[in-house]
Structure formats: structure tokens, C-alpha cells
Design an enzyme around this catalytic site. Structure first.
Site, PDB file in Angstrom:
ATOM      1  NE  ARG A 186      -1.845  -1.714   3.495  1.00 46.83           N
ATOM      2  CZ  ARG A 186      -1.974  -2.944   4.001  1.00 46.83           C
ATOM      3  NH1 ARG A 186      -2.982  -3.692   3.640  1.00 46.83           N
ATOM      4  NH2 ARG A 186      -1.104  -3.412   4.883  1.00 46.83           N
ATOM      5  NE  ARG A 224       7.300  -0.687  12.830  1.00 44.39           N
ATOM      6  CZ  ARG A 224       6.400   0.237  12.510  1.00 44.39           C
ATOM      7  NH1 ARG A 224       6.753   1.304  11.796  1.00 44.39           N
ATOM      8  NH2 ARG A 224       5.139   0.119  12.909  1.00 44.39           N
ATOM      9  CD  GLU A 235      11.549   4.232  15.837  1.00 51.55           C
ATOM     10  OE1 GLU A 235      10.488   4.552  16.394  1.00 51.55           O
ATOM     11  OE2 GLU A 235      11.627   3.968  14.634  1.00 51.55           O
ATOM     12  CG  HIS A 260       8.086   6.332  14.047  1.00 50.21           C
ATOM     13  ND1 HIS A 260       8.498   5.081  14.421  1.00 50.21           N
ATOM     14  CD2 HIS A 260       7.046   6.121  13.187  1.00 50.21           C
ATOM     15  CE1 HIS A 260       7.748   4.166  13.832  1.00 50.21           C
ATOM     16  NE2 HIS A 260       6.858   4.778  13.076  1.00 50.21           N
TER      17      HIS A 260
HETATM   18  P1  NAP Z   1       1.843  -3.794   2.951  1.00 53.08           P
HETATM   19  O1  NAP Z   1       0.738  -3.249   2.119  1.00 53.08           O
HETATM   20  O2  NAP Z   1       1.673  -5.097   3.623  1.00 53.08           O
HETATM   21  O3  NAP Z   1       3.147  -3.831   1.999  1.00 53.08           O
HETATM   22  C1  NAP Z   1       4.320  -4.467   2.349  1.00 53.08           C
HETATM   23  C2  NAP Z   1       5.147  -4.756   1.105  1.00 53.08           C
HETATM   24  O4  NAP Z   1       6.374  -5.351   1.530  1.00 53.08           O
HETATM   25  C3  NAP Z   1       4.501  -5.740   0.129  1.00 53.08           C
HETATM   26  O5  NAP Z   1       4.763  -5.329  -1.188  1.00 53.08           O
HETATM   27  C4  NAP Z   1       5.211  -7.056   0.422  1.00 53.08           C
HETATM   28  O6  NAP Z   1       5.348  -7.877  -0.712  1.00 53.08           O
HETATM   29  C5  NAP Z   1       6.588  -6.547   0.795  1.00 53.08           C
HETATM   30  N1  NAP Z   1       7.293  -7.512   1.638  1.00 53.08           N
HETATM   31  C6  NAP Z   1       6.886  -8.042   2.812  1.00 53.08           C
HETATM   32  N2  NAP Z   1       7.807  -8.884   3.291  1.00 53.08           N
HETATM   33  C7  NAP Z   1       8.805  -8.891   2.397  1.00 53.08           C
HETATM   34  C8  NAP Z   1      10.036  -9.573   2.316  1.00 53.08           C
HETATM   35  N3  NAP Z   1      10.400 -10.452   3.272  1.00 53.08           N
HETATM   36  N4  NAP Z   1      10.839  -9.337   1.250  1.00 53.08           N
HETATM   37  C9  NAP Z   1      10.447  -8.475   0.283  1.00 53.08           C
HETATM   38  N5  NAP Z   1       9.290  -7.796   0.299  1.00 53.08           N
HETATM   39  C10 NAP Z   1       8.482  -8.014   1.334  1.00 53.08           C
HETATM   40  O7  NAP Z   1       2.226  -2.771   4.110  1.00 53.08           O
HETATM   41  P2  NAP Z   1       2.085  -1.166   4.113  1.00 53.08           P
HETATM   42  O8  NAP Z   1       0.739  -0.766   4.585  1.00 53.08           O
HETATM   43  O9  NAP Z   1       2.574  -0.641   2.801  1.00 53.08           O
HETATM   44  O10 NAP Z   1       3.114  -0.812   5.287  1.00 53.08           O
HETATM   45  C11 NAP Z   1       4.480  -1.153   5.176  1.00 53.08           C
HETATM   46  C12 NAP Z   1       5.188  -0.905   6.488  1.00 53.08           C
HETATM   47  O11 NAP Z   1       5.393   0.486   6.681  1.00 53.08           O
HETATM   48  C13 NAP Z   1       4.431  -1.326   7.742  1.00 53.08           C
HETATM   49  O12 NAP Z   1       4.590  -2.710   8.016  1.00 53.08           O
HETATM   50  C14 NAP Z   1       5.033  -0.458   8.828  1.00 53.08           C
HETATM   51  O13 NAP Z   1       6.056  -1.130   9.502  1.00 53.08           O
HETATM   52  C15 NAP Z   1       5.615   0.722   8.054  1.00 53.08           C
HETATM   53  N6  NAP Z   1       4.945   1.986   8.429  1.00 53.08           N
HETATM   54  C16 NAP Z   1       5.679   3.010   8.950  1.00 53.08           C
HETATM   55  C17 NAP Z   1       5.050   4.181   9.303  1.00 53.08           C
HETATM   56  C18 NAP Z   1       5.795   5.335   9.896  1.00 53.08           C
HETATM   57  O14 NAP Z   1       5.232   6.041  10.727  1.00 53.08           O
HETATM   58  N7  NAP Z   1       7.016   5.596   9.485  1.00 53.08           N
HETATM   59  C19 NAP Z   1       3.663   4.326   9.132  1.00 53.08           C
HETATM   60  C20 NAP Z   1       2.953   3.276   8.585  1.00 53.08           C
HETATM   61  C21 NAP Z   1       3.596   2.088   8.230  1.00 53.08           C
HETATM   62  P3  NAP Z   1       4.106  -8.714  -1.306  1.00 53.08           P
HETATM   63  O15 NAP Z   1       3.113  -7.690  -1.742  1.00 53.08           O
HETATM   64  O16 NAP Z   1       4.670  -9.452  -2.444  1.00 53.08           O
HETATM   65  O17 NAP Z   1       3.594  -9.556  -0.170  1.00 53.08           O
END
Ligand code: NAP
Length: 319
Positions: A159, A239, A268, A286
């Protein structure tokens, strides 16, 4: 039937707290710190549901210690859930939910903030002005990396990765490369790389958008940093443990990459002095989702999950 007894693990936006009180018998912690182990153990015994968040380390030993918890739901406030051992929770009959979607645009916006700040040396320039050391404009002053039209590499095309890619493609005319576990059907042009190293080698800006946890720990280490062109910037909004922080400090200190922009850190809120001393890194505390309407939407989604669960319906965001 008695209303479910729930714990809100932090102070939350007023609208979220008010709705929680409408729905449940609520206990809300006043502290903004992570739950201690003792608090986690007692909360599993005392409440039907808990709304934990980043920092509340519900690991397997916690669930083992409690054995048969009263708590049946951990409705995490946030999309990232690497602080919760979901398998161990499930084994004790506890459902875990998160808040995807509500966080996507705000986090992508912070990625763009960091891309621009790092590439255009905005933090360094701001420090220069504040220190009273700016001697005036000249044609070769503080030259940074021009962002428009460059190549972005996105590690994790979920996403948030896609929201960043859209901004880069439509807003900045950038070409998009990505790495994910599976191919994506995307509504913009993008090329999938075979590995993070390959992606890094061809990117002017490398953005990390994968979840944290054991599978992705140090996915970006010295090999990936060495593959990056010397002018390239690394941005991490995901992260802290996805990036080997010591290897990053070394690459930045030796000027092997152009710069970095970080919203997250390995330990953190500890940010190594070695990073804080460097001018070629932009450091944010963050801030990914730090806007009232976003935090309100996250809280409402966590409450939607709780309300559905306790009504005996499937919660919208079960992990
Ligand atoms: P998401 O929709 O689940 O997307 C995660 C992506 O990472 C997917 O494309 C997935 O691939 C890929 N992925 C997962 N495990 C992997 C691996 N081992 N090797 C390679 N690719 C991998 O999650 P999201 O909503 O985009 O959020 C992503 C992350 O952002 C969250 O988990 C959170 O930790 C972080 N975040 C940070 C903040 C902040 O405040 N800085 C805020 C919100 C989120 P597939 O699609 O092929 O499964």
C-alpha cells in the site's frame, strides 16, 4: 451482557477516546511510554481487549506466562505489527488486528518529505540559516541531487510503496523500480527487480517500505549500500531494523552514498550519536502518520475492529 472491558494503551485523539467510551468499559493509560512487561501480563488477565501500539512488545514469552488470558483481542493502533508475535497470540486464542489503509497517504507523504529534504539538503540548509552562518546565494552553494525525472527504487510495493511510487511517477516524472515478493498489477509503469541489490544498483533514490521483523531484518546491509551509486540517497519510512544502522553510519561517514533520510531507527527512540553528528542524513522522529486526522482515522479503525469482534462479527483487519 456486560460491556467488554478494554484497555487503551496510550492517550489518543479525543474523538477516538469518546467513541471508545460509548462502546466499551474503558481504561486508558495516561502514560505515553510503552507498556512494561508487568503491565502487559496484567492487561492480558484484566481486559477483554487491548489497543496496543508501537513499542508494546507482546512476544511469545508474555503469552506463555499468562497461559489462559481473559483478553481475546489485540486491536493494534498502527499498520506495523512486528512488536506482536501474532502466531503466539493466536495459539492462546487471541485475535490480532491492525489499521491498514488509514496510514498509507500520510506515510507516503513523509517519504516524499524525506526524499526532498535529503536530496536537496534541506535539513543542512536550515541548520546553516539558524546558526547565522549563511553568507548568501551563489551559483555553487549547497548543490544537491535534482529529483525530477530520476529513478526511484522501492523495496516493498504494498500500500505505502505504491502510494510513494504514484507520487514519484505522476508528481516528479520519475521512473519506478521495485522489489516485492510477488508481481504487482499497477496502474503506472514500473519494473520489478530480482533483488534489493539489483534495485539499489540502478536507483538514484532507494526507499524502504517493507514491514519490519525477522524476515526483513537488515535486508539493507553493507552489500546493498555498496551497490548504491555514490550520489544515491536511502530513505527509510518502514521500520529501523530493516536497515543495518551501523553499516549505514559507515557508508554515510565515508561518503559512499549521497545521503539518507530516516523516519525510523533500530532502537527507537535512541538515535546513535554518530548519525546525529552527520550533515548528510535527515532525521525525523517517526512522523509517518503524525497528523490529527490520520491518528483519528487509525483509532477509529482500531475501534471498528474491536466493535466487530465483540459483536461476534469478523473484524475488518484480522492478521
Ligand atoms: P503492505 O501493504 O503489507 O506492503 C508491504 C510490502 O512489503 C509488500 O509489497 C510485500 O510484498 C513486501 N514484503 C513483505 N515482506 C517482504 C520480504 N520479506 N521481502 C520483500 N518484500 C516483502 O504494508 P504497508 O501498509 O505498505 O506498510 C508497510 C510498512 O510500513 C508497515 O509494516 C510499517 O512497519 C511501516 N509503516 C511506517 C510508518 C511510519 O510512521 N514511518 C507508518 C505506517 C507504516 P508482497 O506484496 O509481495 O507480499
Amino acid at each position: 451482557m456486560a460491556r467488554p472491558r478494554i484497555l487503551l494503551a496510550r492517550p489518543l485523539p479525543d474523538a477516538v477516546t469518546a467513541r471508545a467510551h460509548d462502546l466499551f468499559d474503558v481504561e486508558q493509560r495516561a502514560a505515553n511510554t510503552a507498556l512494561t512487561r508487568a503491565e502487559m501480563c496484567s492487561s492480558l488477565v484484566l481486559y477483554d481487549g487491548i489497543m496496543p501500539t508501537l513499542g508494546d512488545l507482546f512476544d511469545a514469552p508474555i503469552f506463555d506466562e499468562i497461559g489462559n488470558p481473559r483478553c481475546k483481542l489485540l486491536a493494534n493502533f498502527g499498520v506495523g505489527y512486528n512488536h506482536i508475535d501474532v502466531e503466539a497470540a493466536r495459539a492462546r486464542g487471541i485475535t490480532v488486528t491492525n489499521t491498514p489503509g488509514a496510514v498509507t497517504d500520510a506515510t507516503a507523504d513523509i517519504a516524499m518529505t524525506l526524499i526532498l529534504m535529503s536530496a536537496r539538503r534541506a535539513g543542512e540548509g536550515e541548520r546553516l540559516v539558524r546558526a547565522g552562518n549563511w553568507t548568501g546565494w551563489n551559483p555553487t552553494q549547497m548543490l544537491g541531487l535534482h529529483v525530477t525525472g530520476k529513478r526511484i527504487g522501492i523495496v516493498g510495493m504494498g500500500r505505502i510503496g505504491q502510494a510513494i511510487a504514484r507520487r514519484c511517477h505522476h508528481g516528479f516524472g520519475m521512473s519506478v523500480g521495485y522489489m516485492a515478493r510477488s508481481d504487482k498489477q499497477l496502474d503506472f509503469p514500473a519494473t520489478r527487480a530480482d533483488s534489493v541489490t539489483d534495485l539499489a544498483a540502478g536507483a538514484d533514490i532507494l526507499v524502504i517500505a517493507v514491514p519490519g521483523g525477522a524476515e526483513t531484518r537488515h535486508l539493507v546491509g553493507s552489500a546493498v549500500l555498496e551497490a548504491m551509486p555514490p550520489h544515491a540517497h536511502l530513505i527509510n519510512i518502514a521500520r529501523g531494523d530493516v536497515v543495518d544502522e551501523a553499516a549505514l553510519v559507515a557508508a554515510l561517514t565515508e561518503g559512499r552514498i549521497g545521503g539518507a533520510g530516516l523516519d525510523v531507527y533500530e532502537r527507537e527512540p535512541e538515535v546513535p550519536q554518530a548519525l546525529r553528528a552527520l550533515d548528510n542524513v535527515t532525521l525525523l522522529p517517526h512522523l509517518g502518520t503524525a497528523a490529527l486526522e490520520v491518528r483519528t482515522a487509525m483509532g477509529m479503525l482500531a475501534l471498528d475492529n474491536m466493535a466487530a469482534f465483540f459483536a461476534g462479527e469478523p473484524p475488518p483487519n484480522v492478521l
